[in-house]
Motif scaffolding. Sequence first.
Motif, PDB file in Angstrom:
ATOM      1  N   ASP A   1      10.690  10.329   1.251  1.00 48.38           N
ATOM      2  CA  ASP A   1      12.052   9.972   1.637  1.00 48.38           C
ATOM      3  C   ASP A   1      13.003  10.153   0.443  1.00 48.38           C
ATOM      4  OD1 ASP A   1      14.126   8.869   3.227  1.00 48.38           O
ATOM      5  OD2 ASP A   1      13.831   6.964   2.180  1.00 48.38           O
TER       6      ASP A   1
ATOM      7  N   GLN B   1       7.270  14.287  -2.420  1.00 50.49           N
ATOM      8  CA  GLN B   1       5.939  14.828  -2.137  1.00 50.49           C
ATOM      9  C   GLN B   1       5.274  14.020  -1.022  1.00 50.49           C
ATOM     10  OE1 GLN B   1       3.160  16.637  -4.742  1.00 50.49           O
ATOM     11  NE2 GLN B   1       2.661  16.969  -2.592  1.00 50.49           N
TER      12      GLN B   1
ATOM     13  N   PHE C   1       2.156  12.557   0.310  1.00 53.77           N
ATOM     14  CA  PHE C   1       0.871  12.206  -0.313  1.00 53.77           C
ATOM     15  C   PHE C   1      -0.280  12.961   0.352  1.00 53.77           C
ATOM     16  CE2 PHE C   1      -2.723   8.983  -0.584  1.00 53.77           C
ATOM     17  CZ  PHE C   1      -3.078   9.329  -1.877  1.00 53.77           C
TER      18      PHE C   1
ATOM     19  N   PRO D   1       1.579   1.132   1.112  1.00 53.54           N
ATOM     20  CA  PRO D   1       1.974   2.028   2.204  1.00 53.54           C
ATOM     21  C   PRO D   1       2.691   1.265   3.316  1.00 53.54           C
ATOM     22  CG  PRO D   1      -0.331   1.449   2.409  1.00 53.54           C
ATOM     23  CD  PRO D   1       0.148   0.801   1.140  1.00 53.54           C
TER      24      PRO D   1
ATOM     25  N   ASP E   1       2.068   5.914  -8.196  1.00 52.98           N
ATOM     26  CA  ASP E   1       2.388   5.262  -6.925  1.00 52.98           C
ATOM     27  C   ASP E   1       2.841   6.378  -5.992  1.00 52.98           C
ATOM     28  OD1 ASP E   1       3.417   4.069  -4.707  1.00 52.98           O
ATOM     29  OD2 ASP E   1       4.691   2.628  -5.750  1.00 52.98           O
ATOM     30  N   PRO E   2       1.968   6.799  -5.039  1.00 52.25           N
ATOM     31  CA  PRO E   2       2.291   7.970  -4.214  1.00 52.25           C
ATOM     32  C   PRO E   2       3.223   7.663  -3.039  1.00 52.25           C
ATOM     33  CG  PRO E   2       0.128   7.126  -3.638  1.00 52.25           C
ATOM     34  CD  PRO E   2       0.647   6.234  -4.726  1.00 52.25           C
ATOM     35  N   MET E   3       3.598   6.404  -2.846  1.00 51.88           N
ATOM     36  CA  MET E   3       4.564   6.024  -1.789  1.00 51.88           C
ATOM     37  C   MET E   3       5.528   5.038  -2.429  1.00 51.88           C
ATOM     38  SD  MET E   3       2.144   5.791   1.571  1.00 51.88           S
ATOM     39  CE  MET E   3       0.930   7.088   1.890  1.00 51.88           C
ATOM     40  N   CYS E   4       6.286   5.525  -3.412  1.00 54.34           N
ATOM     41  CA  CYS E   4       6.925   4.624  -4.386  1.00 54.34           C
ATOM     42  C   CYS E   4       8.186   3.932  -3.888  1.00 54.34           C
ATOM     43  CB  CYS E   4       7.208   5.378  -5.665  1.00 54.34           C
ATOM     44  SG  CYS E   4       8.505   6.621  -5.487  1.00 54.34           S
ATOM     45  N   GLY E   5       8.781   4.372  -2.763  1.00 52.31           N
ATOM     46  CA  GLY E   5      10.002   3.724  -2.268  1.00 52.31           C
ATOM     47  C   GLY E   5      11.031   3.585  -3.375  1.00 52.31           C
ATOM     48  N   SER E   6      11.513   2.348  -3.578  1.00 51.47           N
ATOM     49  CA  SER E   6      12.575   2.123  -4.572  1.00 51.47           C
ATOM     50  C   SER E   6      12.041   2.003  -6.006  1.00 51.47           C
ATOM     51  CB  SER E   6      13.356   0.869  -4.202  1.00 51.47           C
ATOM     52  OG  SER E   6      12.482  -0.246  -4.213  1.00 51.47           O
ATOM     53  N   GLY E   7      10.751   2.233  -6.194  1.00 48.64           N
ATOM     54  CA  GLY E   7      10.214   2.329  -7.558  1.00 48.64           C
ATOM     55  C   GLY E   7       9.804   1.019  -8.208  1.00 48.64           C
TER      56      GLY E   7
ATOM     57  N   ASP F   1       7.335  10.185  -3.057  1.00 51.60           N
ATOM     58  CA  ASP F   1       7.670   9.642  -1.734  1.00 51.60           C
ATOM     59  C   ASP F   1       8.200  10.825  -0.913  1.00 51.60           C
ATOM     60  OD1 ASP F   1       8.398   6.408  -0.907  1.00 51.60           O
ATOM     61  OD2 ASP F   1       9.157   7.984   0.415  1.00 51.60           O
TER      62      ASP F   1
ATOM     63  N   SER G   1      14.986   7.079  -0.754  1.00 47.66           N
ATOM     64  CA  SER G   1      14.173   6.141  -1.546  1.00 47.66           C
ATOM     65  C   SER G   1      14.022   6.644  -2.978  1.00 47.66           C
ATOM     66  CB  SER G   1      12.776   5.981  -0.931  1.00 47.66           C
ATOM     67  OG  SER G   1      12.885   5.429   0.350  1.00 47.66           O
TER      68      SER G   1
ATOM     69  N   ILE H   1       8.530  -0.884   8.334  1.00 45.17           N
ATOM     70  CA  ILE H   1       8.617   0.576   8.470  1.00 45.17           C
ATOM     71  C   ILE H   1       7.615   0.953   9.551  1.00 45.17           C
ATOM     72  CG2 ILE H   1       8.160   2.798   7.350  1.00 45.17           C
ATOM     73  CD1 ILE H   1       8.918   1.560   4.704  1.00 45.17           C
TER      74      ILE H   1
ATOM     75  N   THR I   1      15.574  -0.336  -0.736  1.00 41.15           N
ATOM     76  CA  THR I   1      15.209   0.429   0.459  1.00 41.15           C
ATOM     77  C   THR I   1      14.808  -0.573   1.540  1.00 41.15           C
ATOM     78  OG1 THR I   1      13.079   0.649  -0.613  1.00 41.15           O
ATOM     79  CG2 THR I   1      14.513   2.564  -0.705  1.00 41.15           C
TER      80      THR I   1
HETATM   81  C1  LIG Z   1       6.444  -0.014   2.034  1.00 40.03           C
HETATM   82  S1  LIG Z   1       7.341   1.311   1.407  1.00 40.03           S
HETATM   83  C2  LIG Z   1       7.049   1.212  -0.309  1.00 40.03           C
HETATM   84  C3  LIG Z   1       8.005   0.298  -0.961  1.00 40.03           C
HETATM   85  C4  LIG Z   1       7.962   0.332  -2.485  1.00 40.03           C
HETATM   86  N1  LIG Z   1       6.740  -0.236  -3.005  1.00 40.03           N
HETATM   87  C5  LIG Z   1       9.184  -0.383  -3.055  1.00 40.03           C
HETATM   88  O1  LIG Z   1       9.027  -1.352  -3.787  1.00 40.03           O
HETATM   89  O2  LIG Z   1      10.314   0.005  -2.723  1.00 40.03           O
HETATM   90  C6  LIG Z   1       6.361   2.676   1.861  1.00 40.03           C
HETATM   91  C7  LIG Z   1       6.925   4.010   1.407  1.00 40.03           C
HETATM   92  O3  LIG Z   1       5.998   5.033   1.806  1.00 40.03           O
HETATM   93  C8  LIG Z   1       6.749   6.213   2.028  1.00 40.03           C
HETATM   94  N2  LIG Z   1       5.894   7.154   2.766  1.00 40.03           N
HETATM   95  C9  LIG Z   1       5.534   7.120   4.078  1.00 40.03           C
HETATM   96  N3  LIG Z   1       4.700   8.151   4.366  1.00 40.03           N
HETATM   97  C10 LIG Z   1       4.519   8.836   3.224  1.00 40.03           C
HETATM   98  C11 LIG Z   1       3.748   9.981   2.862  1.00 40.03           C
HETATM   99  N4  LIG Z   1       3.014  10.627   3.767  1.00 40.03           N
HETATM  100  N5  LIG Z   1       3.790  10.408   1.594  1.00 40.03           N
HETATM  101  C12 LIG Z   1       4.558   9.780   0.667  1.00 40.03           C
HETATM  102  N6  LIG Z   1       5.309   8.689   0.934  1.00 40.03           N
HETATM  103  C13 LIG Z   1       5.293   8.211   2.194  1.00 40.03           C
HETATM  104  C14 LIG Z   1       7.979   5.711   2.745  1.00 40.03           C
HETATM  105  O4  LIG Z   1       9.032   6.657   2.645  1.00 40.03           O
HETATM  106  C15 LIG Z   1       8.253   4.391   2.008  1.00 40.03           C
HETATM  107  O5  LIG Z   1       9.199   4.600   0.975  1.00 40.03           O
END
Ligand SMILES: C[S@@+](CC[C@H](N)C(=O)[O-])C[C@H]1O[C@@H](n2cnc3c(N)ncnc32)[C@H](O)[C@@H]1O
Length: 401
Positions: free
Chosen positions: A279, A304, A306, A323, A214-220, A277, A282, A329, A188
């Motif tokens: 997205d 979801q 967060f 985050p 991990d509540p904002m897990c992106g690519s996991g 996440d 992602s 981002i 991502t």
């Molecule tokens: C910096 S990235 C995380 C990258 C992840 N650690 C990885 O290794 O791919 C931040 C993530 O937070 C997600 N995000 C932003 N706002 C959010 C929200 N309100 N709830 C859940 N996810 C959210 C974005 O879609 C993005 O995937």
Amino acid sequence: MRCKNTVFLHQSKIDFMTNNFKMVAKTLFGFEELLANELRKLGASNVELGTRNVSFEGDKGFMYKANLCCRTAIKILKPITSFNIFTEEDLYKKVYEIPWEKYMSVDGTLAVNATVFSEVFTHSQYIALKTKDAVVDRFRDREGVRPNVDLDHPTLRINVHIDRNICTISLDSSGESLHKRGYKVENTIAPINEVLAAGMIMLAGWNGQCDFLDPMCGSGTILTEAAMIACNIPPNLNRDEFGFENWPDFDVDLYETIEDAALSKIRDFHFKIYGSDTDSKSLEAAKANIDNANLSEFIELKNQDFFASEKETEKSLWIVFNPPYDERISVNDIEQFYASIGTTLKHGYPSSQAWMITSNLEALKFVGLRPSRKIKLFNGKLEGRLVKYEMYEGSKKTKKQ
Ligand SMILES: C[S@@+](CC[C@H](N)C(=O)[O-])C[C@H]1O[C@@H](n2cnc3c(N)ncnc32)[C@H](O)[C@@H]1O
């Protein structure tokens, strides 16, 4: 062939007595102690901490094990010689004297990487070039032909480290950086480095003792590293190749014995790892990566927000996340975003502890919770903080508000 260099002779002496030799594992700033502990647990001797590195001793099998099993190492270098230099010509002469034909054949390819901490030698690229020239000239003078350079997939990676006048030449036993675990098939915009993710989870003290989120897990990445930690799966099991596999002394039977021994230590994990996440792209990437790592039975993903979520069980929960920083981002109102992180944790996540990394230290102030720990780390070139917030049951208030 005997080498006149004193450090080289000392190295041979260690070899002769125990088959052990010195190695240097490189890591990220702040992970030195974690890596030293990993190496000690794996059985390294003479473990010593440096800055962004840890030196240790072990034999060839241990070198294979360190590459396969260390979660916080970026590279495992095997120093072969060290000498004083005062000019670039000194470097050329000393490198030319090294019996490179012991380490690669003329049909092989090489890449040289240099790190330089010196007032005299300031251009690492030039040092790398001079080293490469000396190696290929030695081959040409002895065999009439020279090996080629291949920066992406060389047979041999050579590492030059200059600290003032002391130059150390090492073979890079890892090849590509060890953060390239081999399980990533989709990325991502802002994935976290795998070594950074593993180290954050280890600093958080989570090793599978409760549920994880991990509540904002992106690519996991954090989820995958967490599952491997929980099950004690060697982090580099999925890698296509290590540098040492191209060395003339590669012992495939020994490597397989080491790998089998590591696999026999995989353990059961009785809790669950959750990732969410907002997205959907992602989340698709996370699913592909987790499936590829064969870890889907341990990880549950959902779309979801967060800020609209709350903890779904009474049980304790460890949260580790990364985050957006409003760098790669962008976020409309970053202060409000970080304030919402604080409110969600405080009201929605009793009986949990949350560990979050950010380089946006201004936005961090808006979380509104007092961190019980703050650890300086770097995400790439960005200096950041890993902060810990503890939320308690009952009052649903954080400690020391
Ligand atoms: C910096 S990235 C995380 C990258 C992840 N650690 C990885 O290794 O791919 C931040 C993530 O937070 C997600 N995000 C932003 N706002 C959010 C929200 N309100 N709830 C859940 N996810 C959210 C974005 O879609 C993005 O995937």
